[in-house]
Design an enzyme around this catalytic site. Structure first.
Site, PDB file in Angstrom:
ATOM      1  N   ARG A   1     -40.722 -20.868   2.057  1.00  0.00           N
ATOM      2  CA  ARG A   1     -42.051 -20.676   1.496  1.00  0.00           C
ATOM      3  C   ARG A   1     -42.430 -19.208   1.550  1.00  0.00           C
ATOM      4  O   ARG A   1     -42.132 -18.500   2.510  1.00  0.00           O
ATOM      5  CB  ARG A   1     -43.096 -21.481   2.283  1.00  0.00           C
ATOM      6  CG  ARG A   1     -43.030 -22.983   2.046  1.00  0.00           C
ATOM      7  CD  ARG A   1     -44.419 -23.523   1.744  1.00  0.00           C
ATOM      8  NE  ARG A   1     -44.976 -22.977   0.542  1.00  0.00           N
ATOM      9  CZ  ARG A   1     -46.284 -22.806   0.320  1.00  0.00           C
ATOM     10  NH1 ARG A   1     -47.156 -23.118   1.260  1.00  0.00           N
ATOM     11  NH2 ARG A   1     -46.722 -22.301  -0.822  1.00  0.00           N
TER      12      ARG A   1
ATOM     13  N   TYR B   1     -45.880 -21.651  12.878  1.00  0.00           N
ATOM     14  CA  TYR B   1     -47.235 -22.062  13.224  1.00  0.00           C
ATOM     15  C   TYR B   1     -47.321 -22.418  14.707  1.00  0.00           C
ATOM     16  O   TYR B   1     -46.368 -22.954  15.277  1.00  0.00           O
ATOM     17  CB  TYR B   1     -47.654 -23.291  12.409  1.00  0.00           C
ATOM     18  CG  TYR B   1     -47.884 -23.028  10.942  1.00  0.00           C
ATOM     19  CD1 TYR B   1     -49.134 -22.628  10.471  1.00  0.00           C
ATOM     20  CD2 TYR B   1     -46.851 -23.187  10.014  1.00  0.00           C
ATOM     21  CE1 TYR B   1     -49.348 -22.399   9.120  1.00  0.00           C
ATOM     22  CE2 TYR B   1     -47.052 -22.959   8.656  1.00  0.00           C
ATOM     23  CZ  TYR B   1     -48.307 -22.565   8.224  1.00  0.00           C
ATOM     24  OH  TYR B   1     -48.515 -22.333   6.892  1.00  0.00           O
TER      25      TYR B   1
ATOM     26  N   HIS C   1     -53.749 -20.176   4.484  1.00  0.00           N
ATOM     27  CA  HIS C   1     -54.519 -21.324   4.030  1.00  0.00           C
ATOM     28  C   HIS C   1     -56.015 -21.050   4.194  1.00  0.00           C
ATOM     29  O   HIS C   1     -56.439 -20.471   5.195  1.00  0.00           O
ATOM     30  CB  HIS C   1     -54.160 -22.564   4.845  1.00  0.00           C
ATOM     31  CG  HIS C   1     -52.722 -22.959   4.738  1.00  0.00           C
ATOM     32  ND1 HIS C   1     -52.266 -23.862   3.791  1.00  0.00           N
ATOM     33  CD2 HIS C   1     -51.632 -22.589   5.452  1.00  0.00           C
ATOM     34  CE1 HIS C   1     -50.967 -24.033   3.929  1.00  0.00           C
ATOM     35  NE2 HIS C   1     -50.551 -23.267   4.929  1.00  0.00           N
TER      36      HIS C   1
END
Length: 234
Positions: free
Chosen positions: A153, A104, A158
């Site tokens: 993950r 991110y 999102h």
């Protein structure tokens, strides 16, 4: 006067539990007491107004200042509806995700994967009169996290959906079909029963993609009712 449309309650077991042992973070942030119902204020119920003139849409995450991000370009589209299939129009949909390397663009992300200067990982779109939305992005990479299983993950995006007021916000995640990490992921596996989990997996749709340019995925979101999309509650 038309007959009222019945409200369909959420099916038991179709939403994530507040406290999930396999998802370590929920141990610290789930409530210990029953929630209190507090009357909403006028501001909470009617403001701010999420409109394109105030919140500029950003529907193409794959390019920044004319420079293309690294990775596999994708197109994601779908409809936002209520439990009776009626379109939820003019809803603001925010999306955020890791880059193609699984990192991110955030100061707290300590993953040693490279950052992409041409990918912010953030976008904003609005649904049209038929409840449809669409955006272009990069297929996100998997990344490590401290939970049971392989410790990674699965690829995901999102979604944050905003209603008419500041207190009206729902958050969920979209996953990709065929990802082997789904079988081990605490968040995905804890997102309700099998039918509910599958509603979080986007469908590869050739009609959405563009030849020699991007793969297309369809991800529909149902806000409530027996077929509601699982939403994060903790």
């Amino acid at each position: 006067m038309a007959d009222p449309v019945p409200f369909l309650p959420v099916a038991a077991g179709s939403q994530p539990p507040l406290d999930q042992p396999s998802y370590i973070s929920t141990r610290r942030r789930h409530p210990d007491a029953a929630p209190l119902r507090i009357p909403a204020t006028l501001t909470e119920a009617s403001a701010p107004r999420f409109e394109p003139r105030w919140y500029a849409p950003q529907a193409d995450l794959s390019i920044t200042e004319g420079k293309a991000a690294l990775g596999e370009r994708i197109i994601v589209t779908g409809r936002v509806t209520d439990e009776n299939g009626r379109a939820v129009s003019n809803a603001m949909v925010e999306v955020w995700q890791a880059n193609a390397a699984g990192r991110y663009a955030h100061a707290r992300d300590a993953h040693d994967a490279p950052l992409d200067p041409n990918f912010s990982g953030r976008g904003r779109i609005f649904t049209d009169a038929d409840g449809r939305y669409a955006f272009v992005s990069i297929r996100p990479g998997a990344y490590p996290w401290r939970n049971p299983g392989p410790g990674w993950r699965p690829m995901h995006i999102h979604f944050g959906l905003h209603g008419a007021g500041a207190a009206q916000r729902l958050i969920t995640q979209m996953y990709f079909p065929g990802d082997p990490l789904l079988a081990f992921d605490a968040i995905f596996q804890g997102s309700g029963d099998e039918d509910a989990r599958q509603r979080l997996v986007a469908a590869l749709d050739p009609a959405v993609g563009r030849d020699d340019w991007a793969l297309g995925y369809r991800f529909d979101i149902v806000l409530r009712g027996r077929a509601a999309t699982p939403f994060e509650t903790a």
